[in-house]
Design a protein around this motif. Structure first.
Motif, PDB file in Angstrom:
ATOM      1  N   UNK A 460       0.832  -1.209   0.000  1.00  0.00           N
ATOM      2  CA  UNK A 460       0.000   0.000   0.000  1.00  0.00           C
ATOM      3  C   UNK A 460       0.866   1.258   0.000  1.00  0.00           C
ATOM      4  N   UNK A 461       1.945   1.250   0.762  1.00  0.00           N
ATOM      5  CA  UNK A 461       2.831   2.413   0.818  1.00  0.00           C
ATOM      6  C   UNK A 461       3.481   2.639  -0.542  1.00  0.00           C
ATOM      7  N   UNK A 462       3.900   1.563  -1.198  1.00  0.00           N
ATOM      8  CA  UNK A 462       4.492   1.713  -2.535  1.00  0.00           C
ATOM      9  C   UNK A 462       3.462   2.227  -3.535  1.00  0.00           C
ATOM     10  N   UNK A 463       2.209   1.802  -3.389  1.00  0.00           N
ATOM     11  CA  UNK A 463       1.163   2.340  -4.260  1.00  0.00           C
ATOM     12  C   UNK A 463       0.980   3.843  -4.043  1.00  0.00           C
ATOM     13  N   UNK A 467       1.495   6.668  -6.858  1.00  0.00           N
ATOM     14  CA  UNK A 467       0.498   7.697  -7.179  1.00  0.00           C
ATOM     15  C   UNK A 467       1.058   9.098  -7.055  1.00  0.00           C
ATOM     16  N   UNK A 468       1.865   9.344  -6.015  1.00  0.00           N
ATOM     17  CA  UNK A 468       2.493  10.655  -5.856  1.00  0.00           C
ATOM     18  C   UNK A 468       3.422  10.956  -7.041  1.00  0.00           C
ATOM     19  N   UNK A 560      -5.660   5.102  -6.259  1.00  0.00           N
ATOM     20  CA  UNK A 560      -4.662   6.079  -5.814  1.00  0.00           C
ATOM     21  C   UNK A 560      -5.257   7.470  -5.651  1.00  0.00           C
ATOM     22  N   UNK A 561      -6.587   7.592  -5.753  1.00  0.00           N
ATOM     23  CA  UNK A 561      -7.212   8.911  -5.691  1.00  0.00           C
ATOM     24  C   UNK A 561      -7.185   9.505  -4.296  1.00  0.00           C
ATOM     25  N   UNK A 674      14.367  17.090  -5.011  1.00  0.00           N
ATOM     26  CA  UNK A 674      13.470  18.084  -4.420  1.00  0.00           C
ATOM     27  C   UNK A 674      12.012  17.677  -4.602  1.00  0.00           C
ATOM     28  N   UNK A 675      11.678  17.132  -5.783  1.00  0.00           N
ATOM     29  CA  UNK A 675      10.319  16.645  -6.004  1.00  0.00           C
ATOM     30  C   UNK A 675       9.989  15.511  -5.036  1.00  0.00           C
ATOM     31  N   UNK A 676      10.957  14.626  -4.836  1.00  0.00           N
ATOM     32  CA  UNK A 676      10.751  13.502  -3.927  1.00  0.00           C
ATOM     33  C   UNK A 676      10.540  13.997  -2.493  1.00  0.00           C
TER      34      UNK A 676
END
Length: 834
Positions: A460-463, A467-468, A560-561, A674-676
């Motif tokens: 779930x965390x990887x999903x 999504x991010x 992922x919404x 920076x995005x991460x």
């Protein structure tokens, strides 16, 4: 950065009022746009009111051209004055250099006649500087001239006087950063090469004859160098003044053409050099020529000879230091103003609290407001009480129940930040000893810590991270905005069609860029519409509220919404594929959106003849190669998620598929560190805490015990009856607390109840619960989209929506969605045997 901010940040502070008034021109454009729209629609009353404004007495093009001409005249007059002043300073500098050369020639040669001035000032100065040190032996023979030079050093130096007289008024002494390391290094070399001169520049009594002359020569050369640096800096600012204003005219004309659908830009820019002096090619060439002259002068003053590249490099360093210092000063001033506003706001808030009888408690810099502190104390007392007196007999269940109540209250009241509560959960799980082994014995603390920490990092965390990543790439490279603008441009000017289109875009965007970012994107798209509608228009409220409600509905459209969907998927066994999720969610979302759209049209009277809209224009940009690459990778990832159940032999769980966009976007550098770092890690931690709590409640046996108790209460209910009852409970809870928190509290319980039914359907109950968490939208605090919408304000800072608007429209919309979920959604899940 917007150009209005860019021009403020890059402008010379002393000249700030002399640049193009870009913000004022933007306001004029919006005013002309509103007037043009009312005239086009034949709104005689509004047209009359607007025509009373002095700026609206003519055609929009004539009014805007007059404003531009006024700005051009202001800029041109100021530039001519500054150019004459600065160019004269450059000429004075060259004359001073020649005059000083002649004076030194006369002193050093004594009775000899002064040599003939060279044809070029710069070449004459070169000859003068190249001879400076070489003539040291001749100077030493001039005993009488020592007294003359010594007397001259005691008085005001003539070159110093000239520097003071000719320095531009906009350059104060503390603004010129010529005394940097490079200058100090050169000065040290000059002083070290002169006998009898100490490192502080003072002449000792034992100095050889002629040393006074050399010392004066060295000081003068430093002063000349400072003058060159100062003039180079000011000339560079003058060049930047031309470029910034030229860009400002282009930006203003582009915005005017886009807002009023005209073609004034090319015509006006073509005539710009003819109507002004500042924007002629010869003007910029003159500034560039002076800058090149100063580079040559600097090279000669600093003994660089013909190495102009080195001279230009050093001058660029000085210019950079000056700009950095100046920008830091401007930025510091802006931050100071902002902090004053924040301080005033904070003071107002504290006064408001004091008026209500509340006071703060501060200890060592850590400050709690009374309310938060009271909440923490009450929750701690309840937790301790439940640890002592509990309806459960087993110690593990008793401790786990106290932990469950404590976490639920902390999440519901937000006495601590949500993610801090999630971090507290694994700590309490291990220290309270709530986990059991398979043989029902208490798990050792070492094994418990390994078990609970390993469970927190899962598919779930990887999903969530996947999504991010998709959301970051689609927004960073403007793909979402390009697609949304293109779709919105096809809607025309019918209020009902525009409302439905923007709501559909919000729902679709929420599926892929989350229902947190989607409303922000859509609210930026409707800004042109908001500017043209009259103040207090009901259609403005319908647009903003429609985006918020559609984004909430979009929160249930894909896995992922929203975070609650991830929590639900993590509780299902087996986990549903994306295809199964879409089969259930899309009919529910589409029907709910259509019903809420009709409801908003009726309650806000959006089809009123007074509602006039301007068409949304598409962004004139074609997809680049990078954008196509992002679209292909994103679409491929989504397709793999949809068919993940058939690819378990290759990828295993869906979380492994989520690693594909991370590798393909971060690997080539399309997304950066920076995005991460900007990912909403608080949501990740929140999901981890919810997973840990669910594992603890299940392992301790508490969940089974509670589920059996509730099952006895609903024993005679059908599966549909259970969905109706728990649906109302979830809708109520999720309205007052965040959707994610509601899912964290309810979904583990619903899962266990579903397993204990005579006809077990745990996945159906979990899916319905997840959908209904997103359906709760009756208050401004019910979900991220509502918070974003309530914060929207007009030009005067007045909010478009209020709490009453949400209650009167949001609560009925919640029940509309609830009805669709428990009917259409339930029937679909039964049909596919979910």
């Amino acid at each position: 950065m917007k150009f209005s901010h860019s021009i403020q940040f890059n402008a010379v502070p002393e000249w700030s009022s002399k640049y193009i008034s870009y913000t004022t021109l933007k306001k004029l454009i919006y005013s002309l746009q509103r007037e043009s729209l009312h005239r086009l629609k034949g709104d005689s009353e509004s047209g009359y009111l607007i025509s009373n404004d002095a700026t609206s007495s003519n055609e929009p093009i004539d009014v805007f051209k007059a404003a531009l001409d006024s700005e051009l005249d202001k800029i041109d007059r100021f530039y001519r004055k500054q150019e004459n002043f600065i160019f004269q300073n450059v000429e004075d500098l060259l004359e001073d250099i020649d005059g000083f050369r002649n004076e030194i020639d006369a002193v050093s040669l004594g009775a000899k006649s002064t040599r003939r001035r060279q044809a070029s000032r710069v070449s004459g100065m070169s000859d003068f500087l190249e001879r400076g040190i070489a003539e040291d032996s001749n100077v030493n023979e001039q005993a009488a001239s020592d007294q003359h030079i010594t007397g001259m050093s005691d008085d005001v130096d003539p070159v110093t006087s000239l520097v003071s007289r000719n320095r531009p008024s906009s350059m104060s002494s503390d603004q010129h950063l010529g005394d940097n390391a490079l200058q100090r290094r050169k000065s040290s070399v000059d002083e070290a090469s002169m006998p009898g001169v100490s490192r502080d520049g003072m002449i000792s009594d034992s100095a050889p004859e002629g040393t006074h002359l050399l010392h004066s020569f060295s000081e003068t050369r430093i002063l000349l160098r400072k003058r060159v640096i100062g003039l180079y800096t000011t000339l560079s600012e003058l060049k930047s003044f031309i470029e910034l204003n030229q860009t400002g005219f282009k930006k203003a004309l582009k915005k005017f053409d886009k807002s009023l659908n005209t073609s004034l830009k090319d015509e006006y820019l073509q005539k710009l050099p003819q109507n002004s002096y500042i924007f002629r090619e010869t003007t910029m060439e003159g500034v560039t020529e002076k800058l090149n002259t100063l580079v040559k002068v600097y090279a000669l003053v600093c003994n660089h000879g013909d190495d102009l590249d080195l001279a230009r490099s050093e001058l660029s360093i000085h210019l950079r230091e000056h700009v950095v210092w100046e920008r830091n000063t401007v930025w510091r001033d802006l931050i100071g103003i902002e902090r004053k506003k924040q301080a005033a706001t904070a003071q107002d808030n504290s006064m408001a609290i004091d008026e209500k009888g509340g006071t703060g408690v501060s200890n060592g810099g850590l400050t709690f407001k009374n309310r938060a502190l009271i909440k923490l104390v009450i929750i701690a007392m309840i937790t301790i009480l439940l640890l002592t007196f509990s309806p459960f007999g087993e110690v593990e269940q008793k401790n786990c129940f106290a932990l469950l109540v404590c976490a639920s209250l902390l999440w519901a009241t937000e006495a601590l930040p949500l993610f801090v509560t999630s971090l507290l959960i694994p700590l309490l799980i291990v220290t309270l000893g709530v986990l059991k082994n398979e043989d029902e014995s208490r798990m050792e603390t070492v094994d418990a810590s390994k078990y609970i920490l390993s469970s927190m990092w899962n598919s779930v965390i990887l999903l969530l991270l996947g999504g991010f990543t998709l959301a970051a790439s689609l927004t960073k490279y403007h793909i979402a905005k390009l697609i949304s603008t293109w779709v919105l441009s096809k809607a025309g000017t019918s209020p009902s069609v525009v409302l439905f289109t923007i709501m559909a875009i919000a729902l679709f965007a929420s599926m892929w860029v989350s229902n947190v970012a989607a409303p922000v994107l859509c609210l930026s798209l409707i800004q042109p519409l908001l500017r043209t509608l009259p103040k207090g228009s009901s259609f403005i409220k319908a647009l903003i509220l429609g985006i918020a409600l559609a984004s909430n509905i979009g929160g249930m459209a894909s896995p992922i919404a929203s975070p609650q969907n991830m929590i639900a998927i993590g509780s299902m066994d087996p986990q549903p594929s994306w295809g199964q999720w879409f089969v259930i969610s899309l009919p529910v979302c589409i029907l709910s959106l259509a019903l809420i759209w009709v409801f908003l049209l009726v309650t806000f009277n959006c089809n009123s003849h007074n509602t006039h809209l301007v068409p949304i224009r598409t962004i004139d940009e074609k997809f680049s190669g990078i954008q196509w690459y992002i679209v292909i990778v994103s679409a491929s990832t989504i397709i793999l998620w949809c068919v993940a159940s058939r690819l378990e032999g290759i990828f295993g769980e869906m979380g492994i598929i989520a690693l594909i966009p991370l590798i393909l976007f971060f690997g080539p550098g399309l997304l950066t560190t920076e995005d991460f770092n900007n990912y909403p890690w608080n949501i990740v931690i929140l999901a981890m805490g919810g997973t840990a709590l669910g594992k603890a409640v299940a392992s301790s046996g508490l969940l089974e015990t509670i589920a059996i108790s509730i099952q006895q209460e609903v024993e005679g209910y059908s599966l549909f009856g259970v969905v109706l009852v728990f649906g109302l409970l979830i809708l109520t809870v999720a309205t007052f607390v965040s959707h994610t928190v509601a899912a964290l509290i309810v979904i583990p319980l619903v899962s266990e109840i579903g397993n204990k039914l005579d006809d077990p359907h745990p996945r159906l109950l979990i899916m319905a619960s997840a959908l209904l968490c997103s359906a709760a939208m009756g208050l401004p605090t019910s979900g991220f989209p509502n918070v974003t919408a309530i914060c929207m304000t007009d030009d005067l800072g007045n909010p478009y929506l209020n709490v009453g608007t949400f209650i009167t429209r949001g609560v009925p919309s919640s029940f509309i969605t609830y009805a669709v979920v428990v009917t259409i959604g339930f029937a679909t899940m039964k049909l596919i045997d979910f």
